[in-house]
Every structure is written in C-alpha cells, then in structure tokens.
Design an enzyme around this catalytic site. Structure first.
Site, short mmCIF file in Angstrom:
data_model
loop_
_atom_site.label_atom_id
_atom_site.label_comp_id
_atom_site.label_asym_id
_atom_site.label_seq_id
_atom_site.Cartn_x
_atom_site.Cartn_y
_atom_site.Cartn_z
N LYS B 75 0.98 -1.15 -0.01
CA LYS B 75 -0.13 -0.03 0.01
C LYS B 75 1.03 1.10 0.10
O LYS B 75 1.84 1.17 0.65
CB LYS B 75 -0.93 -0.23 1.31
CG LYS B 75 -1.72 1.23 1.17
CD LYS B 75 -2.93 1.03 2.59
CE LYS B 75 -3.89 2.04 2.72
NZ LYS B 75 -4.80 1.78 3.78
N SER B 150 -9.79 2.34 3.05
CA SER B 150 -8.60 2.91 2.21
C SER B 150 -8.05 2.16 1.38
O SER B 150 -7.38 2.47 0.27
CB SER B 150 -8.01 3.91 3.12
OG SER B 150 -7.14 3.49 3.89
N SER B 174 -10.38 0.04 7.17
CA SER B 174 -9.79 0.09 6.08
C SER B 174 -9.01 -1.03 5.28
O SER B 174 -8.51 -1.19 3.98
CB SER B 174 -8.46 1.28 5.86
OG SER B 174 -9.05 2.52 5.81
#
Lengths: 95, 483
Positions: B75, B150, B174
C-alpha cells in the site's frame, strides 16, 4: 451544533489550511453535520470513566539516551523543495 | 499461474516448477493488462525483476524462507527507500521516501518481490478509494462500483489476481471493508502487533498494518513476516510472535461464537444478514456453539471515532508544511502563506474536512467536551468487547451494511460515507484483531464475514477463518474477465 463560514475560516487559520472562500459554507455545513453526530455521546455518563489512549494502556517506552541515528542530511535534503548550503529555505521571516 | 495461492506458489518455487523471475513477469504483465482498474500508483518492474533474480539465487542455494520469490505489493502508505511514496496525495506526489518502513524491510529480508505501490484513499481517509489524488480504483467485480477503502487498490489488485498478496492498513476498517467488498481475505491485527515505523500516520492510536490475500493460510504467511516487536515504533508491543501456520489446521469443536445483537439491527441489508446466518450455520456444522452477546455502547463508536481519528490526523498532518519535503506552493509571500497555501493546494477535500474537525475538537475550550469525552466512550466500548470476549472465543458479524456501492454515490455526503464503517470502527477503538473473509454473494457482489478475537489471538482468527475456507469456496471465486 451549528458552525458558520466564519467559524470555518477561524479553524482553517488555526490549522494553517488554505480554504477557498466559496467552499467555507459547504465545510460549515459538513462540520455541523459531523458535530451533530457527536451529540449522541452526551447521553452517556462518563464521569467515572478513565480516558483510553492506548488499547493495552501501555505507557510510552523509554530508551537509553544513546545516539542511534546517523546524519543523513544530504539524503533528506535531496527531497526538500528548496535548500541552499545545507539549509532549508523559506520566505524571509524577519524584515 | 495467477490463480495459485501464495502457499501453492511457494511450493512451486521450492520444487523448481517455476522461477521467481517467471512468476514476477506473469504478474507484471497482468498489472499492465488491467491498468484500467487503477489499482497501482507506481509499478516497479526493474526493481522487481532484480529482487526476483536474487530470490531465485536464494532458492537455488537453499537459504530461502516462506516468502522468498513471492510477488507482493505495498500500500502506498508504507515508505519505500528510493521509490515514490505518495499516500494517495498530491502533497507527496514528489516524495521519494529516504528510508524503508519496518514492514518493507521485513518483506525485503524475507526475499519477497515488490511489484509496486498500491492506490489508496488520500492519507487513508476514505471508505471508497475515491479521495485518492490518482483517481478512484474500480472494483473488479463490477467496475461501476467502488472497491472500498482506504486500502482499495490493495483489495482490487488481489481480487483481480494482479498480485497474490499485499499489505493494507486499517484505522477504522480500511483492510476489512475493501476485503469484504472485493471478496478477499483481510486481517487487521491487534494494535501494536505490526510495526507502524515508516507507515505514514493518520490516527496513531488506531492505525495498524496487516495482510490482504485470497486465503487465510496466505494471510498467515504474510503476517508471520510482518508481525513482531519493533524498537522504532514506540507503541509496538513486545510479545513473541507465534507460528501462525502451526495452529491453522486445528478443528473447531468446542469453539464458542458470540453474535452481538447490535450488529444485526436496523441498517443491515437483509440479504447480508441472511449470508452471515448461513456462514454461522456452517460453523455450527464444524462443531461451534453460538450465543448472543450484547454491546450496548456500540452505537457510540462512530461519533467517538470521528472525533479521535480527526483529532490525531490534524496533529499528524501538521508535519506537511511545505518546508522539508512534499508539495510547496509557488511564490509564497511569507511563511504563513507558504504553510497555508501549500497545505490548501495539496490536500484534498476529505483530508481538509478531517483536519478542520480535529483542529476544532482539540482547540481551547472544546478538548474536554470532544476529545476527552470520545476517549472515555472508547473505554466503554472496549469494555463491552472485553466482557463479550470473556464469554465467547470469537465474535462474528457483518463487515459492511451493504455490498459495494456505486462510484460517486456517497462522495457528496460525508456522513453517509462514515456510516458505512459502522461494523468495523469499534474494533479499532478497542485495538482488537479482526479478519474479513468471503462468505457469499448478494446480487453477484461479494459479502464478507467479520471474525473478531481476543488481543493477540491472530492465530485463533486465522485458524477459524481457514477451517471455514476448507469447507466453502467463496474465496476461490474470481471476478469475470480476471479468471
């Protein structure tokens, strides 16, 4: 709880955050809506409750006062917006 | 090849069936082929192939570990030395991280091959991946819908088989929410289990990194590498890391499952409720017993979270000032103008909203009424969980109130967006571990089952998830066009 565009302007200044004047009203509305959600918490009696900062109530760990990082000024300054002779440049602060 | 799990790929690499370079090329090709999903911010093919070559050497020498030669992706919130680390923001669009996050170091040491950096909501603030500076990520199950957020790029990439395993971070859901909406497995570990060093901070008392994979077994393999005490993270917990694969095959006879009645009330799609009930039924067949538990303070989780997280975010994001790194506005007239305009021009709307809320909540005269109150409510919620988990081994429930919603559907209404985190947020407030696993489909869109456990009981969660995946095949389904 209702915030005005003027309140938003003040908060934005505290956060040193540029907001377009035409967006202030929208932010005021969003923020008021979010703060309205918070009102729900008011109905809970928390007078005897300790605030919780860490899930395991762990306190900040201390380490021996020894140097562990070495100087990497050049590497760090390579990504800076503006540097000169090893110094970070910003607009003049004192006239 | 791209449909194989990490466990299968690791076996293939060790037996010499294929090389890491071959594997890396296959996944790099798939990333190029499915660029339209917008799952990656940066792809690092040269670096990946170099890592793959090194991994093949280690494999040949016999000095390999569990993940040697396995392609992964990070990420874009994890700092990667020499590689752009954007955190989904214009603020860091020019930021080449000068060091590696501990999680990145650990993957490098394990010999994993990083294919690139994954798209995400700006500074991890969002539930749909629509706040990213690099544009929304599309859900491979239906490209008109969001992948969740997210960690939306992470979830979409795994679901589309662009990479077999990735990292995510979870502050209010998330990892679990996008995992659920994309039909993959996502584990949010106990707060303090995985180092936050080099993981760009959003809300420091809630943020936690974790693995996102197709199966629980693969998640166990990634967590094995990610977990552990780190001196460089002052909130890291010094506790030995168990062997997550060792207990994964344990039978579930005698397991007690708690179902909080507050999870099944108003607001939950009836179709999702039915899928969760069917999943629980499957657990009964595996030998588990089920009882109802109650968490009366759960309804206060969203208000408490949307004070605590923005308050911490407003403090954390004050470091982005246009002086030492990141975006700087053109021709600042003075220092205040430099700060104000750099931040104003480089932060997106949702980030600004949260900075404003947090600044307000922490400002003089309001601290007690908002932040302190929220932290007290946080303790009450955490005590609800403690009580429930003293009666049962794990708690189960939905991850999201609905399946993936349409792109643009909730962007105009931040509160509607916040409410979609209703089942995940409380777990972050309590700091507990929880996993989301695929449990079925509603109108052809994936639905996730959430399993919550005791502090540091990731081994138990992975075991409970793995046993379910032995008798179901939801986690093996691939979206159309990505088979």
């Amino acid at each position: 709880m209702s915030l005005t565009a003027d309140d938003v302007k003040k908060i934005a200044h505290l956060a040193r955050l540029g907001i377009n004047p035409q967006d202030e009203g929208n932010y005021a509305q969003d923020l008021s809506g979010i703060l309205d959600l918070m009102v729900q918490m008011g109905s809970l009696d928390t007078s005897e409750v300790l605030p919780m900062a860490h899930p395991m109530d762990q306190s900040q760990r201390l380490r021996p006062d020894k140097v562990t990082e070495h100087n990497q000024r050049e590497k760090f300054q390579a990504i800076a917006p503006q540097v000169e002779e090893g110094l970070y440049l910003v607009p003049k602060v004192i006239e | 090849m791209h449909n194989k799990t990490i466990a299968e790929l690791a076996r293939g690499l060790r037996s010499g069936e294929f090389s890491s370079v071959e594997l890396t090329r296959i996944f790099l090709d798939r990333i190029t082929q499915h660029q339209n999903l917008n799952a990656f911010v940066t792809v690092t093919p040269d670096q990946a192939l170099a890592q793959a070559e090194a991994a093949d050497k280690r494999l040949a020498e016999g000095s390999s570990g569990l993940l040697t030669g396995i392609p992964i992706a990070q990420k874009d919130i994890f700092c990667t030395d020499g590689v752009k680390t954007s955190c989904g923001s214009k603020m860091l669009d020019n930021f080449i991280a000068p060091y590696d996050a501990t999680v990145v170091t650990k993957f490098n040491e394990a010999g994993a091959v990083m294919l690139g950096k994954l798209n995400m909501d700006e500074f991890a603030m969002g539930s749909s991946n629509e706040t990213s500076y690099y544009g929304p990520v599309l859900n491979p199950w239906d490209t008109k819908t969001v992948p969740g957020g997210s960690s939306g790029g992470s979830a979409a990439a795994v679901a589309a088989r662009l990479v077999p395993g990735v990292t995510g971070t979870d502050t209010g859901g998330s990892i679990r929410q996008p995992a659920a909406l994309c039909g993959i497995t996502g584990l949010k570990p106990t707060y303090g289990r995985v180092s936050r060093y080099g993981m760009i901070a959003y809300a420091s008392s809630l943020d936690q990194g974790g693995p996102m994979t197709r199966t629980a077994e693969d998640a166990a393999m990634l967590l094995q590498t990610m977990a552990g005490f780190d001196e460089k993270d002052s909130t890291s917990v010094d506790k030995p890391v168990p062997d997550y694969l060792a207990s994964i095959n344990q039978k579930l006879e005698g397991l007690t499952i708690g179902l909080p009645k507050e999870f099944f009330g108003e607001g939950l799609d009836a179709g999702i409720a039915a899928i969760i009930e069917t999943a629980v039924e499957e657990y009964r067949r595996l030998g588990a017993t089920v009882k109802e538990v109650s968490m009366p303070n759960l309804k206060y989780a969203i208000p408490a979270y949307y004070i605590i997280a923005p308050a911490e975010c407003s403090a954390n994001l004050s470091r982005f000032d246009g002086v030492r790194f990141g975006y700087r506005c053109e021709n600042p007239s003075d220092l205040t103008d430099l700060y104000t305009r750099s931040r104003g021009e480089a932060f997106g709307k949702e980030v600004k909203r949260r900075i404003l809320i947090g600044t307000y909540a922490l400002s003089a005269g309001y601290y007690d009424a908002y932040y302190l109150k929220a932290q007290k409510v946080r303790r009450l919620i955490s005590e609800d969980f403690k009580k429930a988990l003293s009666e049962v081994d794990v708690i189960m429930g939905p991850v999201t109130p609905s399946t993936a919603f349409g792109l643009g559907e909730k962007t105009g209404d931040p509160i509607q967006m916040y409410l979609s985190d209703i089942y995940t947020i409380a777990i972050n407030l309590a700091g507990l571990p929880a996993i989301s696993i695929p449990a079925g489909f509603l109108n052809a869109m994936p639905v996730g089952l959430q399993i919550i456990g005791q502090y540091f009981a990731e081994d138990r969660l992975l075991n409970v998830a793995h046993q379910y995946q032995q008798v179901t095949d939801w986690h093996q389904r691939s979206p159309k066009g990505f088979e």
